[in-house]
Motif scaffolding. Structure first.
Motif, mmCIF file in Angstrom:
data_model
loop_
_atom_site.group_PDB
_atom_site.id
_atom_site.type_symbol
_atom_site.label_atom_id
_atom_site.label_comp_id
_atom_site.label_asym_id
_atom_site.label_seq_id
_atom_site.Cartn_x
_atom_site.Cartn_y
_atom_site.Cartn_z
ATOM 1 N N GLN A 1 55.342 19.290 -16.357
ATOM 2 C CA GLN A 1 56.442 18.959 -17.273
ATOM 3 C C GLN A 1 56.361 19.692 -18.614
ATOM 4 N N ASP A 2 55.165 20.130 -18.995
ATOM 5 C CA ASP A 2 55.026 20.831 -20.268
ATOM 6 C C ASP A 2 55.008 22.352 -20.111
ATOM 7 N N ASP A 3 55.264 22.835 -18.891
ATOM 8 C CA ASP A 3 55.329 24.284 -18.690
ATOM 9 C C ASP A 3 56.470 24.882 -19.507
ATOM 10 N N ALA A 4 56.278 26.098 -19.961
ATOM 11 C CA ALA A 4 57.334 26.781 -20.714
ATOM 12 C C ALA A 4 58.575 26.944 -19.843
ATOM 13 N N PRO A 5 59.767 26.893 -20.444
ATOM 14 C CA PRO A 5 61.017 27.018 -19.670
ATOM 15 C C PRO A 5 61.063 28.262 -18.796
ATOM 16 N N GLU A 6 60.445 29.350 -19.259
ATOM 17 C CA GLU A 6 60.489 30.578 -18.468
ATOM 18 C C GLU A 6 59.701 30.463 -17.161
ATOM 19 N N VAL A 7 58.763 29.514 -17.096
ATOM 20 C CA VAL A 7 58.023 29.305 -15.846
ATOM 21 C C VAL A 7 58.972 28.754 -14.780
ATOM 22 N N PHE A 8 59.764 27.751 -15.162
ATOM 23 C CA PHE A 8 60.745 27.181 -14.229
ATOM 24 C C PHE A 8 61.774 28.227 -13.823
ATOM 25 N N GLU A 9 62.212 29.030 -14.782
ATOM 26 C CA GLU A 9 63.193 30.081 -14.497
ATOM 27 C C GLU A 9 62.629 31.082 -13.493
ATOM 28 N N ALA A 10 61.366 31.462 -13.683
ATOM 29 C CA ALA A 10 60.752 32.430 -12.777
ATOM 30 C C ALA A 10 60.614 31.861 -11.374
ATOM 31 N N ILE A 11 60.145 30.632 -11.286
ATOM 32 C CA ILE A 11 59.903 30.008 -9.983
ATOM 33 C C ILE A 11 61.202 29.836 -9.208
ATOM 34 N N GLU A 12 62.267 29.423 -9.890
ATOM 35 C CA GLU A 12 63.516 29.121 -9.197
ATOM 36 C C GLU A 12 64.467 30.309 -9.075
ATOM 37 N N LYS A 13 64.347 31.283 -9.964
ATOM 38 C CA LYS A 13 65.323 32.374 -9.964
ATOM 39 C C LYS A 13 64.731 33.740 -9.606
ATOM 40 N N ALA A 14 63.458 33.975 -9.972
ATOM 41 C CA ALA A 14 62.868 35.284 -9.708
ATOM 42 C C ALA A 14 62.242 35.375 -8.325
ATOM 43 N N ASN A 15 61.963 34.234 -7.703
ATOM 44 C CA ASN A 15 61.412 34.239 -6.351
ATOM 45 C C ASN A 15 62.554 34.466 -5.363
ATOM 46 N N PRO A 16 62.525 35.541 -4.571
ATOM 47 C CA PRO A 16 63.644 35.860 -3.683
ATOM 48 C C PRO A 16 63.866 34.841 -2.564
#
Length: 278
Positions: free
Chosen positions: A229-244
Motif C-alpha cells: 500500500q505504500d509503494d510509489a504510484p509509479e510501481v502500480f503504473e508499471a505493474i498494470e500498464k508496462a507489463n504486456p
C-alpha cells in the motif's frame, strides 16, 4: 572478459568488509528512492557506492548510508550500474548511461517488469558491457527485517557476468535466485503482482477495513495489502500498464468477478420454498 565479482564474498581475493570498502568495486545506483536505499543498505559493505537522483529529498538518507551523491554521468562510470529508475524515465536514463559506461561494466536493472526494459537496454547500451535484468521479488516493506531467503528473478540479456552475479546474490546476500527470461517473468508477474496490487487497490478503496473481528485468512490478506500500500504510484503504473501480459490477466479477473456477481444476483431472485413446496 575479466570479472572481479566472484562468489564467496571476495573481490580480487580480498575479503569484503567495511575496512576495505575503498578497495571494493564501485557501484553506481541510478534512482535513490526507497529501493535504491534498500540496496545501498545491503550492498554498502561490498561496494564503494555513489548514487544519482534528481530529487532534493535524498541527501539525508545518502549521508546516513555513507553514499556519495554525484551526477548521472559519473555514476554511470561505475564498475556496476544499478538502475532503480521509474519505467517512465527508464529509456532516457539508459540513453545517458550508454554514452558514459565503461567497457566490461555490469548494468543491472531492478524494475517490476522485464520485457520492455530488457529491450531498451539491449538496444541502447553498447556491446562492450554486460546486461542483466533483475527483479527483486521484495521491497522496502517485505525486506525491512532482512532479505535473506527472499527471491530475486535474474534474466541474462548480454554477456556472461550473470552467472557470477547470481552466485553473489545467493551465496553472499542469501537470496533465492530464479533464473528466467523477461517473457516468462512478465507472464507470471502479471498474475502474481498484477492481481496482488489490483486487489489491494480495490480493498483499500473500501476502507477502513475491519481490524477487530477478523479471521486468520483476512489477517493474511490485510498483511499482503500492507506490504504494497505504500509503494510509489509509479510501481502500480508499471505493474498494470508496462507489463504486456497484465491487461489480459486483469480482464480475465474482472470478467470472472462479473460472472460471479451475475450468478449471485440471479440466485438471490429465486424465492426460497418451504418443505411443502409453497
Amino acid at each position: 572478459m575479466q570479472n572481479d565479482l566472484v562468489p564467496g564474498g571476495t573481490f580480487k581475493g580480498r575479503k569484503m568488509n567495511n575496512k576495505s570498502r575503498s578497495q571494493n568495486r564501485s557501484l553506481g545506483i541510478v534512482g535513490f528512492g526507497a529501493f535504491g536505499q534498500l540496496a545501498a543498505r545491503h550492498l554498502g559493505q561490498h561496494f564503494e557506492i555513489m548514487a544519482y537522483d534528481p530529487s532534493p529529498d535524498i541527501a539525508v538518507a545518502a549521508k546516513q548510508l555513507e553514499v556519495r551523491l554525484s551526477s548521472l554521468h559519473s555514476v554511470s562510470q561505475a564498475d556496476v550500474v544499478l538502475i532503480a529508475a521509474p519505467v517512465s524515465s527508464f529509456e532516457g536514463v539508459v540513453s545517458e548511461i550508454a554514452v558514459a559506461c565503461k567497457p566490461d561494466a555490469l548494468i543491472v536493472d531492478v524494475g517490476s517488469v522485464k520485457v520492455a526494459p530488457s529491450e531498451i537496454m539491449r538496444r541502447l547500451l553498447p556491446n562492450h558491457v554486460d546486461i542483466v535484468a533483475t527483479h527483486p521479488l521484495f521491497g522496502p516493506q517485505s525486506g525491512k527485517t532482512g532479505i535473506e531467503g527472499l527471491k530475486i528473478a535474474v534474466c541474462p540479456i548480454q554477456g556472461k557476468q550473470h552467472a557470477r552475479l547470481a552466485a553473489f546474490l545467493h551465496k553472499v546476500l542469501g537470496l533465492s535466485v530464479i533464473m528466467t527470461t523477461p517473457e516468462d517473468h512478465d507472464q507470471e508477474a502479471a498474475v502474481v503482482q498484477g492481481l496482488t496490487h489490483l486487489i489491494a487497490k480495490v480493498l483499500l478503496g473500501m476502507g477502513p477495513l475491519p481490524t477487530c473481528m477478523t479471521t486468520k485468512s483476512f489477517d493474511l490478506l490485510s498483511e499482503a495489502i500492507s506490504m504494497v500500500q505504500d509503494d510509489a504510484p509509479e510501481v502500480f503504473e508499471a505493474i498494470e500498464k508496462a507489463n504486456p501480459y497484465a491487461e489480459t490477466v486483469r480482464r480475465q479477473f474482472f470478467d470472472l468477478a462479473a460472472s460471479l456477481s451475475i450468478e449471485l444476483e440471479t440466485a438471490s431472485r429465486i424465492p426460497l420454498h418451504n418443505e411443502t413446496g409453497h
